[in-house]
Design a protein around this motif. Structure first.
Motif, mmCIF file in Angstrom:
data_model
loop_
_atom_site.group_PDB
_atom_site.id
_atom_site.type_symbol
_atom_site.label_atom_id
_atom_site.label_comp_id
_atom_site.label_asym_id
_atom_site.label_seq_id
_atom_site.Cartn_x
_atom_site.Cartn_y
_atom_site.Cartn_z
ATOM 1 N N MET A 99 1.193 -9.965 2.783
ATOM 2 C CA MET A 99 0.471 -9.823 4.040
ATOM 3 C C MET A 99 0.622 -8.420 4.628
ATOM 4 S SD MET A 99 1.087 -13.625 5.652
ATOM 5 C CE MET A 99 -0.129 -13.445 6.962
ATOM 6 N N VAL A 100 1.719 -7.741 4.308
ATOM 7 C CA VAL A 100 1.835 -6.314 4.649
ATOM 8 C C VAL A 100 0.750 -5.540 3.905
ATOM 9 C CG1 VAL A 100 3.268 -4.246 4.518
ATOM 10 C CG2 VAL A 100 4.312 -6.440 5.109
ATOM 11 N N TYR A 101 0.605 -5.857 2.633
ATOM 12 C CA TYR A 101 -0.439 -5.226 1.806
ATOM 13 C C TYR A 101 -1.819 -5.468 2.408
ATOM 14 C CZ TYR A 101 -3.801 -4.964 -2.038
ATOM 15 O OH TYR A 101 -4.906 -4.695 -2.806
ATOM 16 N N GLU A 102 -2.099 -6.727 2.745
ATOM 17 C CA GLU A 102 -3.421 -7.051 3.292
ATOM 18 C C GLU A 102 -3.667 -6.353 4.622
ATOM 19 O OE1 GLU A 102 -3.365 -11.289 3.414
ATOM 20 O OE2 GLU A 102 -3.797 -11.519 1.271
ATOM 21 N N ARG A 103 -2.620 -6.241 5.430
ATOM 22 C CA ARG A 103 -2.764 -5.587 6.732
ATOM 23 C C ARG A 103 -3.082 -4.101 6.558
ATOM 24 N NH1 ARG A 103 0.635 -7.518 11.847
ATOM 25 N NH2 ARG A 103 -0.343 -9.390 11.006
ATOM 26 N N LEU A 104 -2.403 -3.446 5.639
ATOM 27 C CA LEU A 104 -2.658 -2.024 5.403
ATOM 28 C C LEU A 104 -4.033 -1.801 4.776
ATOM 29 C CD1 LEU A 104 0.840 -0.817 4.143
ATOM 30 C CD2 LEU A 104 -0.291 -0.170 6.282
ATOM 31 N N MET A 105 -4.411 -2.665 3.845
ATOM 32 C CA MET A 105 -5.709 -2.506 3.201
ATOM 33 C C MET A 105 -6.858 -2.784 4.167
ATOM 34 S SD MET A 105 -5.065 -1.348 0.239
ATOM 35 C CE MET A 105 -6.771 -1.364 -0.351
ATOM 36 N N ALA A 106 -6.612 -3.602 5.177
ATOM 37 C CA ALA A 106 -7.660 -3.928 6.151
ATOM 38 C C ALA A 106 -7.843 -2.837 7.202
ATOM 39 C CB ALA A 106 -7.334 -5.255 6.836
ATOM 40 N N GLU A 107 -6.901 -1.901 7.282
ATOM 41 C CA GLU A 107 -6.998 -0.819 8.264
ATOM 42 C C GLU A 107 -7.936 0.251 7.715
ATOM 43 O OE1 GLU A 107 -7.448 1.169 10.963
ATOM 44 O OE2 GLU A 107 -5.875 -0.247 11.605
ATOM 45 N N ASP A 108 -9.195 0.247 8.203
ATOM 46 C CA ASP A 108 -10.203 1.111 7.602
ATOM 47 C C ASP A 108 -10.066 2.579 7.983
ATOM 48 O OD1 ASP A 108 -11.047 1.006 10.224
ATOM 49 O OD2 ASP A 108 -12.923 -0.053 9.797
ATOM 50 N N LEU A 109 -9.147 2.923 8.855
ATOM 51 C CA LEU A 109 -8.907 4.328 9.176
ATOM 52 C C LEU A 109 -7.890 4.964 8.231
ATOM 53 C CD1 LEU A 109 -8.868 4.250 13.085
ATOM 54 C CD2 LEU A 109 -10.758 4.793 11.545
ATOM 55 N N GLY A 152 -7.017 5.336 0.499
ATOM 56 C CA GLY A 152 -6.276 5.176 -0.745
ATOM 57 C C GLY A 152 -5.820 3.752 -1.007
ATOM 58 N N GLU A 153 -5.330 3.549 -2.206
ATOM 59 C CA GLU A 153 -4.865 2.245 -2.657
ATOM 60 C C GLU A 153 -3.343 2.202 -2.667
ATOM 61 O OE1 GLU A 153 -6.767 -0.412 -3.528
ATOM 62 O OE2 GLU A 153 -8.580 0.689 -2.976
ATOM 63 N N ILE A 154 -2.806 0.993 -2.545
ATOM 64 C CA ILE A 154 -1.366 0.770 -2.683
ATOM 65 C C ILE A 154 -1.154 -0.529 -3.463
ATOM 66 C CG2 ILE A 154 -0.580 1.973 -0.598
ATOM 67 C CD1 ILE A 154 -0.549 -0.815 0.788
ATOM 68 N N PRO A 155 -0.012 -0.666 -4.122
ATOM 69 C CA PRO A 155 0.335 -1.962 -4.709
ATOM 70 C C PRO A 155 0.947 -2.854 -3.629
ATOM 71 C CG PRO A 155 2.062 -0.385 -5.159
ATOM 72 C CD PRO A 155 0.980 0.376 -4.422
ATOM 73 N N VAL A 156 1.083 -4.120 -3.923
ATOM 74 C CA VAL A 156 1.834 -4.998 -3.029
ATOM 75 C C VAL A 156 3.280 -4.514 -3.046
ATOM 76 C CG1 VAL A 156 2.630 -7.345 -2.592
ATOM 77 C CG2 VAL A 156 0.308 -6.954 -3.458
ATOM 78 N N PRO A 157 3.855 -4.194 -1.900
ATOM 79 C CA PRO A 157 5.229 -3.664 -1.905
ATOM 80 C C PRO A 157 6.233 -4.709 -2.370
ATOM 81 C CG PRO A 157 4.441 -4.017 0.345
ATOM 82 C CD PRO A 157 3.267 -4.222 -0.545
ATOM 83 N N VAL A 174 0.110 0.424 13.267
ATOM 84 C CA VAL A 174 0.022 -0.806 12.490
ATOM 85 C C VAL A 174 1.370 -1.494 12.628
ATOM 86 C CG1 VAL A 174 0.690 0.367 10.335
ATOM 87 C CG2 VAL A 174 -0.469 -1.844 10.242
ATOM 88 N N THR A 175 1.358 -2.783 12.929
ATOM 89 C CA THR A 175 2.595 -3.518 13.211
ATOM 90 C C THR A 175 2.899 -4.509 12.107
ATOM 91 O OG1 THR A 175 2.302 -3.292 15.599
ATOM 92 C CG2 THR A 175 3.746 -5.066 14.844
ATOM 93 N N VAL A 176 4.146 -4.492 11.667
ATOM 94 C CA VAL A 176 4.656 -5.479 10.721
ATOM 95 C C VAL A 176 5.619 -6.375 11.497
ATOM 96 C CG1 VAL A 176 5.988 -5.863 8.605
ATOM 97 C CG2 VAL A 176 4.446 -3.887 8.779
ATOM 98 N N PRO A 177 5.226 -7.606 11.838
ATOM 99 C CA PRO A 177 6.130 -8.495 12.557
ATOM 100 C C PRO A 177 7.318 -8.903 11.678
ATOM 101 C CG PRO A 177 3.847 -9.274 12.640
ATOM 102 C CD PRO A 177 3.919 -8.215 11.597
ATOM 103 N N GLU A 178 8.381 -9.306 12.307
ATOM 104 C CA GLU A 178 9.532 -9.811 11.564
ATOM 105 C C GLU A 178 9.102 -11.023 10.745
ATOM 106 O OE1 GLU A 178 12.147 -10.591 14.787
ATOM 107 O OE2 GLU A 178 13.031 -8.591 14.757
ATOM 108 N N GLY A 179 9.509 -11.031 9.484
ATOM 109 C CA GLY A 179 9.192 -12.175 8.634
ATOM 110 C C GLY A 179 7.822 -12.126 7.996
ATOM 111 N N THR A 224 -3.068 8.457 4.236
ATOM 112 C CA THR A 224 -3.066 7.533 3.104
ATOM 113 C C THR A 224 -2.204 6.310 3.398
ATOM 114 O OG1 THR A 224 -1.162 8.540 1.985
ATOM 115 C CG2 THR A 224 -3.348 9.463 1.502
ATOM 116 N N ARG A 225 -2.629 5.194 2.855
ATOM 117 C CA ARG A 225 -1.832 3.974 2.983
ATOM 118 C C ARG A 225 -0.471 4.147 2.311
ATOM 119 N NH1 ARG A 225 -7.155 2.367 2.176
ATOM 120 N NH2 ARG A 225 -7.968 1.132 3.938
ATOM 121 N N ALA A 226 -0.456 4.900 1.226
ATOM 122 C CA ALA A 226 0.801 5.129 0.514
ATOM 123 C C ALA A 226 1.809 5.842 1.410
ATOM 124 C CB ALA A 226 0.550 5.941 -0.756
ATOM 125 N N ALA A 227 1.333 6.777 2.228
ATOM 126 C CA ALA A 227 2.238 7.514 3.115
ATOM 127 C C ALA A 227 2.797 6.595 4.194
ATOM 128 C CB ALA A 227 1.504 8.690 3.749
#
Length: 324
Positions: free
Chosen positions: A120-130, A133-138, A110-115, A155-158
């Motif tokens: 949107m980091v939260y949305e990207r992780l939540m959209a990864e169906d593999l 678990g849940e996470i808060p918006v960092p 999973v890639t987090v582009p600069e900026g 887990t997304r938290a990890a």
């Protein structure tokens, strides 16, 4: 007659033993039930017995008991690894065990582009169906932009924890290497200023210059007047999708650097390594102003008069483009 019968019986026994041995050996080195390349998951903490049962349930081997018996006789004593593995079509039980013991775990990224702002980091992780678990918006500015590998079912938290640990580790390494007399005196403010630099230019060669310009403004007590700080309270860093309104420019809040002196109360995105490095070692410049130059970069100016001339050039470019 009796002698011939004894020989015949012995031959039959020998033949049966050979057939049995061949069957037993083929059950280890012969083709298994893997009809096509198949992904197989070994749960964390799984034993070889439970994995054998799982292989049988998924139709990848004929018998868990037979697999375990042959593994005890012919296999190595190496432990199996947790994770997801690809078993090739026709893989023998021997190869299956070897893959689970020493093969490469399938890694995904999973890639987090600069900026990329935290929403949107939260949305990207939540959209990864593999992931699970849940996470808060960092917290904004807590994630280091990069590509991060993960395993199916992790887990997304990890994954988020690795992203945030990477930021902490980078800051711990970069902060002691900062230049003298920079505009900020703590790591938090460095990240805030770096987030502005990140959003103000997408041109790598400009980062230190932009950092130098905003550092000068911070030191001089000038308004930073960074447009992205207007947008952040409205969208949490997502694209605004329209021009900024005059009412938004005049809005008073903890982020809008058109209506407040100094840095916003927090970062407005997750800055990358280069933007942080630029703030910690900004260009030595007299520039206090900048405006787009029509090529994707900026024209920098030391004085307001020079800046106004650059603005006029930019407006002329926009008029020719039909944007004004």
């Amino acid at each position: 007659m009796k002698k011939t019968g004894a020989l015949g019986f012995g031959a039959l026994v020998a033949l049966a033993l050979l057939v049995g041995a061949a069957w037993f050996l083929s059950g280890w080195w012969g083709s298994s039930g893997v009809e096509e390349d198949t992904n197989f998951i070994v749960p964390s903490g799984a034993s070889l017995t439970s994995v054998a049962d799982k292989l049988e349930e998924e139709g990848l081997i004929d018998s868990a008991e037979g697999f375990l018996l042959r593994a005890k006789i012919f296999g190595s004593g190496d432990p199996i690894k947790a994770g997801e593995f690809q078993l090739p079509a026709g893989a023998s039980p021997s190869r299956i065990l070897g893959t689970l013991q020493s093969g490469q775990v399938i890694r995904r990224f999973v890639t987090v582009p600069e900026g990329l702002p935290s929403i949107m980091v939260y949305e990207r992780l939540m959209a990864e169906d593999l992931l699970t678990g849940e996470i808060p918006v960092p917290v904004e500015g807590s994630v280091l932009p990069d590509s991060y590998d993960f395993e199916r079912g992790e887990t997304r938290a990890a994954v988020l924890a690795r992203m945030q640990a990477a930021m902490q580790n980078y800051l711990a390494e970069a902060w002691p290497k900062r230049a003298k007399d920079i505009a900020v005196d703590n790591v938090k403010d460095a990240v805030i200023l770096a987030s502005i630099v990140e959003k103000e230019t997408g041109v790598a060669r400009e980062r230190r210059m932009v950092a130098g310009l905003y550092s000068n403004r911070v030191k001089d007590g000038m308004l930073l007047q960074a447009d992205p700080t207007i947008i952040y309270p409205i969208t949490k860093g997502k694209p605004l999708g329209r021009r900024i309104r005059q009412s938004e420019i005049a809005a008073i809040n903890d982020y809008n650097t058109y209506s407040m002196v100094g840095l916003p109360k927090g970062p407005i995105t997750n800055p990358g390594r280069e933007s942080i490095a630029a703030v910690l070692n900004p260009a030595d410049t007299d520039a206090r102003y900048m405006v787009a130059d029509g090529t994707g970069g900026h024209a920098f100016a030391r004085t307001l008069d020079e800046h106004n001339r650059n603005v006029a050039k930019w407006f002329e470019i926009r008029r020719k483009r039909g944007e004004m």
